[in-house]
Design a protein around this motif. Sequence first.
Motif, PDB file in Angstrom:
ATOM      1  N   THR A   1       6.468   6.485  -6.112  1.00  0.00           N
ATOM      2  CA  THR A   1       5.674   5.382  -5.571  1.00  0.00           C
ATOM      3  C   THR A   1       4.271   5.337  -6.163  1.00  0.00           C
ATOM      4  O   THR A   1       3.569   4.334  -6.032  1.00  0.00           O
ATOM      5  CB  THR A   1       5.541   5.488  -4.033  1.00  0.00           C
ATOM      6  OG1 THR A   1       4.789   6.659  -3.693  1.00  0.00           O
ATOM      7  CG2 THR A   1       6.903   5.538  -3.364  1.00  0.00           C
ATOM      8  N   LYS A   2       3.862   6.409  -6.839  1.00  0.00           N
ATOM      9  CA  LYS A   2       2.512   6.472  -7.385  1.00  0.00           C
ATOM     10  C   LYS A   2       2.437   5.745  -8.720  1.00  0.00           C
ATOM     11  O   LYS A   2       3.427   5.608  -9.432  1.00  0.00           O
ATOM     12  CB  LYS A   2       2.081   7.938  -7.541  1.00  0.00           C
ATOM     13  CG  LYS A   2       2.085   8.709  -6.219  1.00  0.00           C
ATOM     14  CD  LYS A   2       1.804  10.172  -6.408  1.00  0.00           C
ATOM     15  CE  LYS A   2       0.401  10.451  -6.859  1.00  0.00           C
ATOM     16  NZ  LYS A   2       0.098  11.898  -6.916  1.00  0.00           N
ATOM     17  N   SER A   3       1.245   5.294  -9.068  1.00  0.00           N
ATOM     18  CA  SER A   3       1.069   4.511 -10.302  1.00  0.00           C
ATOM     19  C   SER A   3       0.730   5.379 -11.511  1.00  0.00           C
ATOM     20  O   SER A   3       1.019   5.004 -12.653  1.00  0.00           O
ATOM     21  CB  SER A   3      -0.035   3.459 -10.102  1.00  0.00           C
ATOM     22  OG  SER A   3      -1.257   4.087  -9.739  1.00  0.00           O
TER      23      SER A   3
ATOM     24  N   LYS B   1      11.367   1.490 -11.119  1.00  0.00           N
ATOM     25  CA  LYS B   1      11.243   2.586 -10.155  1.00  0.00           C
ATOM     26  C   LYS B   1      12.373   2.531  -9.130  1.00  0.00           C
ATOM     27  O   LYS B   1      12.903   3.568  -8.718  1.00  0.00           O
ATOM     28  CB  LYS B   1       9.886   2.526  -9.451  1.00  0.00           C
ATOM     29  CG  LYS B   1       8.719   2.914 -10.339  1.00  0.00           C
ATOM     30  CD  LYS B   1       7.433   3.020  -9.540  1.00  0.00           C
ATOM     31  CE  LYS B   1       6.289   3.535 -10.411  1.00  0.00           C
ATOM     32  NZ  LYS B   1       5.062   3.784  -9.644  1.00  0.00           N
TER      33      LYS B   1
ATOM     34  N   TYR C   1       8.558  10.154  -3.244  1.00  0.00           N
ATOM     35  CA  TYR C   1       7.128   9.925  -3.014  1.00  0.00           C
ATOM     36  C   TYR C   1       6.371   9.804  -4.340  1.00  0.00           C
ATOM     37  O   TYR C   1       5.545   8.903  -4.514  1.00  0.00           O
ATOM     38  CB  TYR C   1       6.539  11.055  -2.174  1.00  0.00           C
ATOM     39  CG  TYR C   1       5.028  11.046  -2.144  1.00  0.00           C
ATOM     40  CD1 TYR C   1       4.331  10.075  -1.430  1.00  0.00           C
ATOM     41  CD2 TYR C   1       4.301  11.998  -2.875  1.00  0.00           C
ATOM     42  CE1 TYR C   1       2.944  10.046  -1.428  1.00  0.00           C
ATOM     43  CE2 TYR C   1       2.919  11.972  -2.874  1.00  0.00           C
ATOM     44  CZ  TYR C   1       2.247  10.993  -2.152  1.00  0.00           C
ATOM     45  OH  TYR C   1       0.866  10.967  -2.172  1.00  0.00           O
TER      46      TYR C   1
ATOM     47  N   ARG D   1      10.279  -0.786  -3.983  1.00  0.00           N
ATOM     48  CA  ARG D   1      10.921  -2.099  -3.997  1.00  0.00           C
ATOM     49  C   ARG D   1      10.108  -3.137  -4.758  1.00  0.00           C
ATOM     50  O   ARG D   1      10.575  -4.260  -4.968  1.00  0.00           O
ATOM     51  CB  ARG D   1      11.183  -2.562  -2.556  1.00  0.00           C
ATOM     52  CG  ARG D   1      12.195  -1.682  -1.835  1.00  0.00           C
ATOM     53  CD  ARG D   1      12.219  -1.965  -0.328  1.00  0.00           C
ATOM     54  NE  ARG D   1      13.293  -1.254   0.341  1.00  0.00           N
ATOM     55  CZ  ARG D   1      13.249   0.022   0.709  1.00  0.00           C
ATOM     56  NH1 ARG D   1      12.165   0.731   0.462  1.00  0.00           N
ATOM     57  NH2 ARG D   1      14.278   0.595   1.310  1.00  0.00           N
ATOM     58  N   GLU D   2       8.893  -2.772  -5.145  1.00  0.00           N
ATOM     59  CA  GLU D   2       8.031  -3.703  -5.884  1.00  0.00           C
ATOM     60  C   GLU D   2       8.173  -3.551  -7.396  1.00  0.00           C
ATOM     61  O   GLU D   2       7.597  -4.325  -8.153  1.00  0.00           O
ATOM     62  CB  GLU D   2       6.563  -3.474  -5.492  1.00  0.00           C
ATOM     63  CG  GLU D   2       6.269  -3.751  -4.023  1.00  0.00           C
ATOM     64  CD  GLU D   2       4.820  -3.463  -3.670  1.00  0.00           C
ATOM     65  OE1 GLU D   2       4.241  -2.514  -4.246  1.00  0.00           O
ATOM     66  OE2 GLU D   2       4.258  -4.210  -2.840  1.00  0.00           O
ATOM     67  N   ASP D   3       8.927  -2.548  -7.838  1.00  0.00           N
ATOM     68  CA  ASP D   3       9.070  -2.255  -9.262  1.00  0.00           C
ATOM     69  C   ASP D   3      10.554  -1.991  -9.540  1.00  0.00           C
ATOM     70  O   ASP D   3      11.118  -1.008  -9.061  1.00  0.00           O
ATOM     71  CB  ASP D   3       8.228  -1.032  -9.622  1.00  0.00           C
ATOM     72  CG  ASP D   3       8.228  -0.718 -11.114  1.00  0.00           C
ATOM     73  OD1 ASP D   3       9.310  -0.666 -11.711  1.00  0.00           O
ATOM     74  OD2 ASP D   3       7.132  -0.499 -11.679  1.00  0.00           O
TER      75      ASP D   3
ATOM     76  N   TYR E   1       8.056   1.690   0.458  1.00  0.00           N
ATOM     77  CA  TYR E   1       8.032   0.253   0.164  1.00  0.00           C
ATOM     78  C   TYR E   1       7.691  -0.036  -1.303  1.00  0.00           C
ATOM     79  O   TYR E   1       8.247  -0.962  -1.907  1.00  0.00           O
ATOM     80  CB  TYR E   1       7.026  -0.453   1.080  1.00  0.00           C
ATOM     81  CG  TYR E   1       6.939  -1.939   0.847  1.00  0.00           C
ATOM     82  CD1 TYR E   1       7.928  -2.789   1.342  1.00  0.00           C
ATOM     83  CD2 TYR E   1       5.889  -2.487   0.113  1.00  0.00           C
ATOM     84  CE1 TYR E   1       7.866  -4.162   1.109  1.00  0.00           C
ATOM     85  CE2 TYR E   1       5.814  -3.851  -0.120  1.00  0.00           C
ATOM     86  CZ  TYR E   1       6.803  -4.686   0.388  1.00  0.00           C
ATOM     87  OH  TYR E   1       6.744  -6.042   0.146  1.00  0.00           O
ATOM     88  N   LYS E   2       6.803   0.767  -1.881  1.00  0.00           N
ATOM     89  CA  LYS E   2       6.359   0.480  -3.248  1.00  0.00           C
ATOM     90  C   LYS E   2       7.495   0.578  -4.271  1.00  0.00           C
ATOM     91  O   LYS E   2       7.405   0.005  -5.359  1.00  0.00           O
ATOM     92  CB  LYS E   2       5.223   1.422  -3.641  1.00  0.00           C
ATOM     93  CG  LYS E   2       3.915   1.104  -2.921  1.00  0.00           C
ATOM     94  CD  LYS E   2       2.774   1.970  -3.414  1.00  0.00           C
ATOM     95  CE  LYS E   2       1.473   1.609  -2.720  1.00  0.00           C
ATOM     96  NZ  LYS E   2       0.345   2.466  -3.177  1.00  0.00           N
TER      97      LYS E   2
END
Length: 246
Positions: A123-125, A87, A120, A82-84, A79-80
Amino acid sequence: MIVKTEGFVLKNKKYGESDSLLTIFTRKLGKINAIAKGARRPKSTLIAGVQPFCYSEFILYKGKSLYTVTQCESKEIFYKLREDVKKLSYAAYLVELVEAVTNEGQTNNRLFNLLGTTLYLLTKSDIEMNTIIRGFELNYLNYCGFKPELYCCVNCTKTESPQWRFSPSEGGVLCNTCFTVDPYAMNISEITLRLAKYLQAKDIKEIQKLKISDFLNEALKKLLKQSILVHINKYDFKSMDLADKL
């Protein structure tokens, strides 16, 4: 025939009023096309596991020309991503690469695991995206059978040279006495060559926080892009073009 397998959804297209036509990279079957009937309905039990990038477990029925998704359970929806937007664009680029080289009936577990690990990591910051993407490209070429030779001249096998050039068509570096083998071979600096060797030798999880300069990233990116164009025969990566503009 009914098959149970894990897979990554590479594409999801509208098919009819409420169905989806999926392209799935599966562990057991390679790349397949499958119909997910009713997956576009809001209350469908399939909807969560058939979105692009999703890693899901599928139960598939083999028809005459297509598979049908009879059951689907999402394991990771990333999901993350789709927030950036950046990415998301890089993830779409990875999927484009995988789709370009995979075929039905041809499994590739190393590429399957590489795709999952890289999605995966994205998705990390606290990661270096450029490093991860370059590492993916090098491993991708390796797992597709086009590993660039970086340690010796691909023409004469010499291991030392005052200057090297990189030949995508020949599949690696050329020493100074073999430059004429490929007049279009690309210049490669010693530091870019060392970086390529390092990334090629490391698991992608080991290099996720390695910061490389913009100059080195661009130099290596140009070499790897040409290798991919030559060997994969795909010339238009819209997702990467978008990511570069962001």
